[in-house]
Design a protein around this motif. Structure first.
Motif, PDB file in Angstrom:
ATOM      1  N   GLY A 153      -3.105  -4.829  -8.792  1.00  0.00           N
ATOM      2  CA  GLY A 153      -2.203  -3.786  -8.340  1.00  0.00           C
ATOM      3  C   GLY A 153      -2.507  -3.109  -7.234  1.00  0.00           C
ATOM      4  O   GLY A 153      -1.714  -2.703  -6.038  1.00  0.00           O
ATOM      5  N   VAL A 154      -3.794  -2.917  -7.017  1.00  0.00           N
ATOM      6  CA  VAL A 154      -4.402  -2.141  -5.810  1.00  0.00           C
ATOM      7  C   VAL A 154      -4.256  -3.050  -4.580  1.00  0.00           C
ATOM      8  O   VAL A 154      -3.585  -2.615  -3.532  1.00  0.00           O
ATOM      9  CB  VAL A 154      -5.685  -1.697  -5.913  1.00  0.00           C
ATOM     10  N   THR A 155      -4.507  -4.233  -4.883  1.00  0.00           N
ATOM     11  CA  THR A 155      -4.411  -5.229  -3.660  1.00  0.00           C
ATOM     12  C   THR A 155      -3.058  -5.672  -3.298  1.00  0.00           C
ATOM     13  O   THR A 155      -2.668  -6.148  -2.175  1.00  0.00           O
ATOM     14  CB  THR A 155      -5.238  -6.454  -3.942  1.00  0.00           C
ATOM     15  N   GLN A 156      -2.083  -5.675  -4.373  1.00  0.00           N
ATOM     16  CA  GLN A 156      -0.705  -5.869  -3.975  1.00  0.00           C
ATOM     17  C   GLN A 156      -0.148  -4.719  -3.179  1.00  0.00           C
ATOM     18  O   GLN A 156       0.867  -4.953  -2.330  1.00  0.00           O
ATOM     19  CB  GLN A 156       0.152  -5.822  -5.185  1.00  0.00           C
ATOM     20  N   VAL A 157      -0.368  -3.457  -3.666  1.00  0.00           N
ATOM     21  CA  VAL A 157       0.002  -2.126  -2.738  1.00  0.00           C
ATOM     22  C   VAL A 157      -0.374  -2.255  -1.328  1.00  0.00           C
ATOM     23  O   VAL A 157       0.376  -1.885  -0.438  1.00  0.00           O
ATOM     24  CB  VAL A 157      -0.043  -0.947  -3.452  1.00  0.00           C
ATOM     25  N   ALA A 158      -1.752  -2.469  -1.201  1.00  0.00           N
ATOM     26  CA  ALA A 158      -2.292  -2.789   0.296  1.00  0.00           C
ATOM     27  C   ALA A 158      -1.778  -3.910   0.789  1.00  0.00           C
ATOM     28  O   ALA A 158      -1.349  -3.688   2.109  1.00  0.00           O
ATOM     29  CB  ALA A 158      -3.875  -2.775  -0.211  1.00  0.00           C
ATOM     30  N   GLY A 159      -1.556  -4.815   0.179  1.00  0.00           N
ATOM     31  CA  GLY A 159      -0.958  -6.206   0.787  1.00  0.00           C
ATOM     32  C   GLY A 159       0.359  -5.865   1.414  1.00  0.00           C
ATOM     33  O   GLY A 159       0.771  -6.325   2.526  1.00  0.00           O
ATOM     34  N   TYR A 160       1.429  -5.671   0.263  1.00  0.00           N
ATOM     35  CA  TYR A 160       2.682  -5.213   0.769  1.00  0.00           C
ATOM     36  C   TYR A 160       2.708  -4.017   1.664  1.00  0.00           C
ATOM     37  O   TYR A 160       3.704  -4.180   2.822  1.00  0.00           O
ATOM     38  CB  TYR A 160       3.626  -5.014  -0.327  1.00  0.00           C
ATOM     39  N   GLY A 161       1.924  -3.167   1.777  1.00  0.00           N
ATOM     40  CA  GLY A 161       1.939  -1.910   2.626  1.00  0.00           C
ATOM     41  C   GLY A 161       1.552  -2.532   4.153  1.00  0.00           C
ATOM     42  O   GLY A 161       2.449  -2.047   4.975  1.00  0.00           O
ATOM     43  N   THR A 162       0.449  -3.222   4.267  1.00  0.00           N
ATOM     44  CA  THR A 162       0.161  -3.737   5.446  1.00  0.00           C
ATOM     45  C   THR A 162       0.691  -4.765   6.182  1.00  0.00           C
ATOM     46  O   THR A 162       1.096  -4.827   7.104  1.00  0.00           O
ATOM     47  CB  THR A 162      -1.500  -3.801   5.392  1.00  0.00           C
ATOM     48  N   LEU A 163       1.022  -5.689   5.327  1.00  0.00           N
ATOM     49  CA  LEU A 163       1.702  -7.113   5.716  1.00  0.00           C
ATOM     50  C   LEU A 163       3.112  -7.059   5.908  1.00  0.00           C
ATOM     51  O   LEU A 163       3.694  -7.608   6.599  1.00  0.00           O
ATOM     52  CB  LEU A 163       1.275  -8.284   4.765  1.00  0.00           C
ATOM     53  N   GLY A 222       1.110 -15.984 -22.506  1.00  0.00           N
ATOM     54  CA  GLY A 222       1.067 -14.768 -22.859  1.00  0.00           C
ATOM     55  C   GLY A 222       1.002 -13.784 -21.502  1.00  0.00           C
ATOM     56  O   GLY A 222       0.774 -12.625 -21.628  1.00  0.00           O
ATOM     57  N   ALA A 223       1.290 -14.214 -20.568  1.00  0.00           N
ATOM     58  CA  ALA A 223       1.053 -13.177 -19.168  1.00  0.00           C
ATOM     59  C   ALA A 223       2.329 -12.127 -19.011  1.00  0.00           C
ATOM     60  O   ALA A 223       2.218 -11.376 -17.850  1.00  0.00           O
ATOM     61  CB  ALA A 223       1.100 -14.065 -17.972  1.00  0.00           C
ATOM     62  N   ARG A 224       3.277 -12.126 -19.701  1.00  0.00           N
ATOM     63  CA  ARG A 224       4.740 -11.398 -19.278  1.00  0.00           C
ATOM     64  C   ARG A 224       4.325  -9.985 -19.292  1.00  0.00           C
ATOM     65  O   ARG A 224       4.517  -9.392 -18.444  1.00  0.00           O
ATOM     66  CB  ARG A 224       5.639 -11.925 -20.267  1.00  0.00           C
ATOM     67  N   ARG A 225       3.635  -9.584 -20.253  1.00  0.00           N
ATOM     68  CA  ARG A 225       3.420  -8.022 -20.206  1.00  0.00           C
ATOM     69  C   ARG A 225       2.407  -7.662 -18.990  1.00  0.00           C
ATOM     70  O   ARG A 225       2.504  -6.685 -18.191  1.00  0.00           O
ATOM     71  CB  ARG A 225       2.757  -7.619 -21.588  1.00  0.00           C
ATOM     72  N   ALA A 226       1.563  -8.327 -18.749  1.00  0.00           N
ATOM     73  CA  ALA A 226       0.502  -8.159 -17.566  1.00  0.00           C
ATOM     74  C   ALA A 226       1.384  -8.198 -16.263  1.00  0.00           C
ATOM     75  O   ALA A 226       1.106  -7.456 -15.293  1.00  0.00           O
ATOM     76  CB  ALA A 226      -0.595  -9.149 -17.507  1.00  0.00           C
ATOM     77  N   ILE A 227       2.248  -9.277 -16.166  1.00  0.00           N
ATOM     78  CA  ILE A 227       3.163  -9.128 -14.880  1.00  0.00           C
ATOM     79  C   ILE A 227       3.834  -8.049 -14.773  1.00  0.00           C
ATOM     80  O   ILE A 227       4.064  -7.384 -13.732  1.00  0.00           O
ATOM     81  CB  ILE A 227       3.875 -10.457 -14.831  1.00  0.00           C
ATOM     82  N   SER A 228       4.577  -7.502 -15.925  1.00  0.00           N
ATOM     83  CA  SER A 228       5.442  -6.413 -15.719  1.00  0.00           C
ATOM     84  C   SER A 228       4.505  -4.957 -15.346  1.00  0.00           C
ATOM     85  O   SER A 228       4.821  -4.180 -14.573  1.00  0.00           O
ATOM     86  CB  SER A 228       5.815  -5.934 -17.438  1.00  0.00           C
ATOM     87  N   LYS A 229       3.238  -4.881 -15.773  1.00  0.00           N
ATOM     88  CA  LYS A 229       2.179  -3.995 -15.492  1.00  0.00           C
ATOM     89  C   LYS A 229       1.874  -4.148 -13.979  1.00  0.00           C
ATOM     90  O   LYS A 229       2.086  -2.878 -13.306  1.00  0.00           O
ATOM     91  CB  LYS A 229       0.997  -3.764 -16.470  1.00  0.00           C
ATOM     92  N   LEU A 230       1.796  -5.132 -13.617  1.00  0.00           N
ATOM     93  CA  LEU A 230       1.321  -5.268 -12.047  1.00  0.00           C
ATOM     94  C   LEU A 230       2.397  -4.911 -11.286  1.00  0.00           C
ATOM     95  O   LEU A 230       2.243  -4.224 -10.202  1.00  0.00           O
ATOM     96  CB  LEU A 230       0.927  -6.867 -11.877  1.00  0.00           C
ATOM     97  N   THR A 231       3.767  -5.548 -11.581  1.00  0.00           N
ATOM     98  CA  THR A 231       4.927  -5.204 -10.710  1.00  0.00           C
ATOM     99  C   THR A 231       5.174  -3.594 -10.823  1.00  0.00           C
ATOM    100  O   THR A 231       5.581  -2.917  -9.633  1.00  0.00           O
ATOM    101  CB  THR A 231       6.118  -5.756 -11.164  1.00  0.00           C
ATOM    102  N   LEU A 232       4.699  -3.034 -11.597  1.00  0.00           N
ATOM    103  CA  LEU A 232       5.000  -1.250 -11.878  1.00  0.00           C
ATOM    104  C   LEU A 232       4.091  -0.664 -11.028  1.00  0.00           C
ATOM    105  O   LEU A 232       4.547   0.220 -10.166  1.00  0.00           O
ATOM    106  CB  LEU A 232       4.727  -0.871 -13.171  1.00  0.00           C
ATOM    107  N   ILE A 233       2.735  -1.072 -10.846  1.00  0.00           N
ATOM    108  CA  ILE A 233       1.913  -0.570  -9.761  1.00  0.00           C
ATOM    109  C   ILE A 233       2.461  -0.925  -8.416  1.00  0.00           C
ATOM    110  O   ILE A 233       2.389  -0.022  -7.503  1.00  0.00           O
ATOM    111  CB  ILE A 233       0.653  -1.061 -10.256  1.00  0.00           C
ATOM    112  N   GLY A 234       2.687  -2.278  -8.484  1.00  0.00           N
ATOM    113  CA  GLY A 234       3.110  -2.753  -7.085  1.00  0.00           C
ATOM    114  C   GLY A 234       4.371  -2.159  -6.320  1.00  0.00           C
ATOM    115  O   GLY A 234       4.409  -2.088  -5.077  1.00  0.00           O
ATOM    116  N   GLY A 235       4.958  -1.649  -7.290  1.00  0.00           N
ATOM    117  CA  GLY A 235       6.291  -0.802  -6.685  1.00  0.00           C
ATOM    118  C   GLY A 235       6.047   0.406  -5.678  1.00  0.00           C
ATOM    119  O   GLY A 235       7.132   0.880  -5.159  1.00  0.00           O
ATOM    120  N   PHE A 236       4.685   0.775  -5.955  1.00  0.00           N
ATOM    121  CA  PHE A 236       4.559   2.008  -4.848  1.00  0.00           C
ATOM    122  C   PHE A 236       4.157   1.673  -3.532  1.00  0.00           C
ATOM    123  O   PHE A 236       3.820   2.602  -2.899  1.00  0.00           O
ATOM    124  CB  PHE A 236       3.681   2.834  -5.704  1.00  0.00           C
TER     125      PHE A 236
END
Length: 413
Positions: free
Chosen positions: A23-33, A139-153
């Motif tokens: 989640g941290v790296t996706q926020v940083a990645g989408y934010g900077t890139l 069984g990755a569905r719930r983990a993917i949902s949690k990740l996108t929740l963080i990445g949305g910021f």
């Protein structure tokens, strides 16, 4: 449906620490890139002294190049694992950001932008979804949902951060700050916490019958599902890309004041996060395909509200909510539906293949939509967005009702 057990240590690697790290790296990645460009593009244009089309053209060229290499990136991730490839991608992304800050002419500027979007395929959502799939398997569905929740910021944080930095630094210095920050923050997280090896790629000797034996699509049904998904993702990608650049202009063109248009546009981000939160809390018992077509339907519905009542603040606000929720859920759908239909084997390569046509279309969408508005007017252009997003929803509905879909099975563990 039967599945091979997760490898030893998968639960530990796939726990909350991995989700937070990604989640941290996706926020940083989408934010900077990605998101920083929207704020810095006018300054880049002024510093080079050329027309804005050159600046946005470089971004479009980068998106196109990223779409072309996405399948290759997916195969590399499957083969070598997310730890190795996302760590390498982090270093290359930081180097590309720094190279962009040093660009002095069109050749170096375009080269840096293209390099930046190419290496982003190794570090953004598709790679992160693959990391969670390598850790969790089916069984990755719930983990993917949690990740996108963080990445949305990402936009919520980086638009104001970049604007604040621009008051003290020029765009070159900001990209240098982001290059160093991205490397320092993301490289340790990718290198230390991601799954070490792929371990789930389909061996060359595995047959389509064996894939089908696991309950996933194979043969003609697999190809048909792929084409429908690629079509839906591409059509949605065109709409989202066009709206990301032209939304405020559209709202003002429909009669809203500039201040109200900004307020309505600002509602989209929180609506994305809200949609992802609702899905994470209450949607895990639904089939991913059901979530896909229901959420996709919200996009043309929201645009229709904008078309019939764009001058009404209430209806424009409802558009922002419906559109934002649809966008937020589409990120989850992009990760969970391919996993549901095609399985975890070769997952990274499959996401790359599905992303390729969509990224190319996204690259052309802002300019194509601007030309349509200029030549045909705002209303017909908005109708076209409704038609395209509606066609995407229909494609997902057809796929959800396809009798050749695999039997229902829970995707949580």
């Amino acid at each position: 449906m039967t599945h091979s057990p997760s490898p030893p240590g998968a639960a530990a690697r796939g726990g909350l620490a991995l989700i937070i790290a990604l989640g941290v790296t996706q926020v940083a990645g989408y934010g900077t890139l990605y998101y920083a460009f929207a704020v810095l593009a006018p300054e880049m244009t002024r510093s080079f002294g050329w027309a804005s089309e050159w600046t946005y053209g470089a971004f479009a060229a980068g998106l196109l190049a990223g779409g072309l290499v996405a399948p290759v990136a997916g195969r590399l991730i499957d083969r070598h694992g997310t730890r190795a490839m996302m760590s390498l991608g982090t270093v290359l992304a930081a180097a590309s950001l720094f190279a962009l800050s040093q660009a002095r002419g069109p050749v170096s500027f375009y080269g840096a932008m293209i390099a930046l979007e190419i290496v982003s395929t190794l570090v953004l959502y598709d790679a992160a979804f693959t990391a969670l799939t390598q850790a969790h398997g089916p069984g990755a569905r719930r983990a993917i949902s949690k990740l996108t929740l963080i990445g949305g910021f990402a936009s919520t944080l980086f638009w104001p951060l970049t604007t604040a930095l621009l008051a003290a630094y020029d765009w070159r210095a900001i990209y240098q700050i982001y290059a160093l920050g991205y490397l320092v923050i993301c490289l340790p997280l990718h290198a230390l916490l991601l799954p070490r090896a792929a371990g789930r790629a389909v061996p060359k000797t595995v047959t389509g019958a064996e894939i089908a034996g696991d309950g996933y699509l194979a043969g003609p049904a697999r190809r048909r599902a792929f084409l429908l998904l690629a079509l839906a993702f591409s059509l949605q990608g065109f709409v989202v890309s066009a709206m990301s650049v032209h939304m405020l202009t559209m709202l003002q063109g429909l009669g809203l004041s500039a201040a109200l248009a900004v307020g309505i546009g600002a509602m989209v981000g929180p609506s994305q996060v809200a949609g992802r939160l609702v899905e994470m809390l209450f949607g895990t018992d639904l089939e991913p395909m059901t979530t896909a077509w229901v959420s996709a339907t919200l996009m043309p519905a929201g645009l229709a509200l904008l078309l019939v009542g764009g001058t009404t603040a209430t209806l424009a606000g409802l558009f922002a909510v419906a559109y934002g929720v649809s966008m937020g859920l589409s990120s989850i759908v992009r990760g969970t539906v391919p996993l549901r239909l095609f399985g975890p084997a070769g997952y990274g390569a499959m996401l790359g293949k599905l992303s390729a046509p969509g990224l190319a279309i996204k690259a052309a969408a802002p300019l194509a939509f601007a030309v349509m508005v200029e030549r045909t007017g705002l209303m017909p252009s908005t109708v076209l967005l409704i038609v395209l997003s509606g066609a995407a929803a229909v494609a997902l509905f057809v796929l959800a009702r396809d009798p050749t879909d695999p039997p229902a099975a829970p995707l949580t563990r």
